[in-house]
Scaffold this motif. Structure first.
Motif, PDB file in Angstrom:
ATOM      1  N   PRO A   5       0.809  -1.232   0.000  1.00 58.84           N
ATOM      2  CA  PRO A   5       0.000   0.000   0.000  1.00 58.84           C
ATOM      3  C   PRO A   5       0.838   1.274   0.000  1.00 58.84           C
ATOM      4  O   PRO A   5       0.599   2.186  -0.815  1.00 58.84           O
ATOM      5  CB  PRO A   5      -0.828  -0.143   1.283  1.00 58.84           C
ATOM      6  N   ALA A   6       1.823   1.341   0.880  1.00 56.31           N
ATOM      7  CA  ALA A   6       2.653   2.550   0.954  1.00 56.31           C
ATOM      8  C   ALA A   6       3.489   2.719  -0.302  1.00 56.31           C
ATOM      9  O   ALA A   6       3.705   3.847  -0.781  1.00 56.31           O
ATOM     10  CB  ALA A   6       3.557   2.490   2.185  1.00 56.31           C
ATOM     11  N   PHE A   7       3.957   1.600  -0.856  1.00 57.99           N
ATOM     12  CA  PHE A   7       4.775   1.660  -2.071  1.00 57.99           C
ATOM     13  C   PHE A   7       3.969   2.216  -3.233  1.00 57.99           C
ATOM     14  O   PHE A   7       4.442   3.081  -3.982  1.00 57.99           O
ATOM     15  CB  PHE A   7       5.303   0.262  -2.396  1.00 57.99           C
ATOM     16  N   LEU A   8       2.748   1.734  -3.407  1.00 52.62           N
ATOM     17  CA  LEU A   8       1.895   2.245  -4.485  1.00 52.62           C
ATOM     18  C   LEU A   8       1.628   3.730  -4.310  1.00 52.62           C
ATOM     19  O   LEU A   8       1.613   4.487  -5.288  1.00 52.62           O
ATOM     20  CB  LEU A   8       0.581   1.464  -4.520  1.00 52.62           C
ATOM     21  N   ASP A   9       1.422   4.167  -3.084  1.00 55.42           N
ATOM     22  CA  ASP A   9       1.209   5.593  -2.844  1.00 55.42           C
ATOM     23  C   ASP A   9       2.427   6.410  -3.268  1.00 55.42           C
ATOM     24  O   ASP A   9       2.299   7.474  -3.887  1.00 55.42           O
ATOM     25  CB  ASP A   9       0.906   5.838  -1.365  1.00 55.42           C
ATOM     26  N   ARG A  10       3.623   5.909  -2.967  1.00 62.55           N
ATOM     27  CA  ARG A  10       4.846   6.628  -3.315  1.00 62.55           C
ATOM     28  C   ARG A  10       5.063   6.674  -4.823  1.00 62.55           C
ATOM     29  O   ARG A  10       5.623   7.648  -5.350  1.00 62.55           O
ATOM     30  CB  ARG A  10       6.057   5.963  -2.639  1.00 62.55           C
ATOM     31  N   LEU A  11       4.653   5.632  -5.534  1.00 58.42           N
ATOM     32  CA  LEU A  11       4.880   5.590  -6.980  1.00 58.42           C
ATOM     33  C   LEU A  11       4.115   6.680  -7.719  1.00 58.42           C
ATOM     34  O   LEU A  11       4.464   7.019  -8.856  1.00 58.42           O
ATOM     35  CB  LEU A  11       4.504   4.216  -7.543  1.00 58.42           C
ATOM     36  N   GLY A  50      -0.273  -2.679 -12.826  1.00 58.77           N
ATOM     37  CA  GLY A  50      -0.744  -3.864 -12.121  1.00 58.77           C
ATOM     38  C   GLY A  50       0.353  -4.491 -11.288  1.00 58.77           C
ATOM     39  O   GLY A  50       1.333  -3.834 -10.921  1.00 58.77           O
ATOM     40  N   LEU A  51       0.172  -5.777 -10.981  1.00 59.87           N
ATOM     41  CA  LEU A  51       1.075  -6.508 -10.106  1.00 59.87           C
ATOM     42  C   LEU A  51       1.580  -7.770 -10.787  1.00 59.87           C
ATOM     43  O   LEU A  51       0.942  -8.318 -11.693  1.00 59.87           O
ATOM     44  CB  LEU A  51       0.359  -6.898  -8.807  1.00 59.87           C
ATOM     45  N   MET A  52       2.737  -8.242 -10.321  1.00 54.30           N
ATOM     46  CA  MET A  52       3.331  -9.476 -10.840  1.00 54.30           C
ATOM     47  C   MET A  52       3.815 -10.321  -9.671  1.00 54.30           C
ATOM     48  O   MET A  52       4.204  -9.779  -8.626  1.00 54.30           O
ATOM     49  CB  MET A  52       4.503  -9.146 -11.766  1.00 54.30           C
ATOM     50  N   THR A  53       3.794 -11.648  -9.837  1.00 52.33           N
ATOM     51  CA  THR A  53       4.366 -12.527  -8.823  1.00 52.33           C
ATOM     52  C   THR A  53       4.836 -13.833  -9.442  1.00 52.33           C
ATOM     53  O   THR A  53       4.477 -14.172 -10.578  1.00 52.33           O
ATOM     54  CB  THR A  53       3.361 -12.815  -7.687  1.00 52.33           C
ATOM     55  N   LEU A  54       5.654 -14.535  -8.658  1.00 49.38           N
ATOM     56  CA  LEU A  54       6.101 -15.895  -8.959  1.00 49.38           C
ATOM     57  C   LEU A  54       5.582 -16.790  -7.850  1.00 49.38           C
ATOM     58  O   LEU A  54       5.814 -16.516  -6.660  1.00 49.38           O
ATOM     59  CB  LEU A  54       7.630 -15.974  -9.005  1.00 49.38           C
ATOM     60  N   ASP A  58      -7.070  -6.335  -5.306  1.00 51.56           N
ATOM     61  CA  ASP A  58      -8.428  -5.894  -4.994  1.00 51.56           C
ATOM     62  C   ASP A  58      -8.419  -4.871  -3.853  1.00 51.56           C
ATOM     63  O   ASP A  58      -9.158  -3.881  -3.885  1.00 51.56           O
ATOM     64  CB  ASP A  58      -9.298  -7.092  -4.627  1.00 51.56           C
ATOM     65  N   ALA A  59      -7.565  -5.108  -2.849  1.00 54.43           N
ATOM     66  CA  ALA A  59      -7.477  -4.165  -1.734  1.00 54.43           C
ATOM     67  C   ALA A  59      -6.926  -2.823  -2.196  1.00 54.43           C
ATOM     68  O   ALA A  59      -7.391  -1.760  -1.763  1.00 54.43           O
ATOM     69  CB  ALA A  59      -6.602  -4.756  -0.625  1.00 54.43           C
ATOM     70  N   ALA A  60      -5.933  -2.871  -3.090  1.00 54.09           N
ATOM     71  CA  ALA A  60      -5.362  -1.619  -3.608  1.00 54.09           C
ATOM     72  C   ALA A  60      -6.372  -0.875  -4.471  1.00 54.09           C
ATOM     73  O   ALA A  60      -6.441   0.365  -4.435  1.00 54.09           O
ATOM     74  CB  ALA A  60      -4.101  -1.929  -4.416  1.00 54.09           C
ATOM     75  N   THR A  61      -7.155  -1.602  -5.226  1.00 52.14           N
ATOM     76  CA  THR A  61      -8.189  -0.986  -6.049  1.00 52.14           C
ATOM     77  C   THR A  61      -9.212  -0.264  -5.165  1.00 52.14           C
ATOM     78  O   THR A  61      -9.669   0.842  -5.480  1.00 52.14           O
ATOM     79  CB  THR A  61      -8.886  -2.038  -6.917  1.00 52.14           C
ATOM     80  N   HIS A  90      -6.343   2.804  -6.351  1.00 49.25           N
ATOM     81  CA  HIS A  90      -5.336   2.538  -7.367  1.00 49.25           C
ATOM     82  C   HIS A  90      -5.951   1.742  -8.521  1.00 49.25           C
ATOM     83  O   HIS A  90      -6.733   0.822  -8.305  1.00 49.25           O
ATOM     84  CB  HIS A  90      -4.163   1.751  -6.762  1.00 49.25           C
ATOM     85  N   GLN A  91      -5.574   2.123  -9.725  1.00 47.67           N
ATOM     86  CA  GLN A  91      -6.047   1.428 -10.918  1.00 47.67           C
ATOM     87  C   GLN A  91      -4.990   0.394 -11.328  1.00 47.67           C
ATOM     88  O   GLN A  91      -3.940   0.744 -11.853  1.00 47.67           O
ATOM     89  CB  GLN A  91      -6.304   2.421 -12.055  1.00 47.67           C
TER      90      GLN A  91
END
Length: 235
Positions: free
Chosen positions: A147-153, A163-167, A189-192, A196-197
């Motif tokens: 959450p904090a990272f997305l806000d900073r971006l 969006g997001l990526m994972t392994l 979903d929580a970020a949306t 955040h889009q």
């Protein structure tokens, strides 16, 4: 399929059929899921063969390999996507050559990319890589820091966060694999809900993409199932 030999064309057609089947099994429209061909460790000729099939977007793990291939294929209108861990000191080449970075996982890297992109007069799409697997070898932002990272971006306009990526964890336990993908979707979903889009979820590879699709992937990253056995071991 029209192709019966073990050719790139046949493998690509088979992958596309398997992705479509996984979508239908999950009650999803196949048009919702794109395939990113991962050309890492495969040579220029393999990429040319894929381009002849209409593919124009390729995933690479290493900046050096992306640089070499983009130079050799400079006459073709290709989009190069960095999906591997990106060292901050490689941000210059990434900003110059990549159309997208899917492994953004720390503020230091965001700052380096933003600075270099500004110098290049460019902006690129980025996905935030989140660590949903307990494996030490996996990179990614800890989920509780997202959450904090997305806000900073939001302060870096050259980075278009899509969006997001994972392994997922490398395991024979289907439930454990799916849990990694489900976690990423829940984080999205929580970020949306926070404004955040983030329409894209890049998750799933040759060995686990059906599970990723069942959990909401919008893009799967496929290498060996398209290009065949890797010519050299991939780290």
């Amino acid at each position: 399929m029209g192709e019966t030999a073990d050719t790139l064309a046949a493998r690509w057609a088979a992958v596309r059929q398997r992705v479509d089947a996984a979508c239908r099994a999950a009650g999803r429209d196949p048009a919702e899921v794109t395939v990113l061909p991962v050309s890492k460790t495969f040579g220029v000729e393999a990429v040319r063969e894929a381009v002849a099939l209409g593919l124009t977007r390729f995933g690479e793990n290493k900046v050096q390999e992306l640089r070499d291939k983009s130079a050799a294929l400079a006459e073709l209108p290709l989009d190069w996507v960095l999906i591997g861990h990106l060292q901050t000191n490689k941000a210059k080449d990434a900003a110059r050559l990549a159309s997208e970075v899917q492994s953004l996982d720390r503020l230091e890297l965001a700052e380096a990319l933003h600075r270099r992109l500004g110098a290049e007069g460019r902006a690129i799409d980025v996905l935030v890589q989140v660590k949903t697997s307990p494996e030490e070898s996996k990179h990614g932002l800890p989920p509780d820091e997202l959450p904090a990272f997305l806000d900073r971006l939001g302060g870096y306009p050259t980075l278009r966060v899509r969006g997001l990526m994972t392994l997922a964890v490398q395991s024979e336990d289907d439930a454990a694999v799916r849990a990694c993908f489900r976690r990423l979707r829940e984080l999205r979903d929580a970020a949306t809900a926070r404004g955040h889009q983030l329409p894209r979820l890049s998750m799933g590879m040759s060995g686990d993409f059906p599970q990723a699709i069942a959990e909401g992937a919008t893009e799967v990253r496929i290498g060996t199932a398209i290009f065949g056995r890797r010519p050299v071991p991939a780290k």
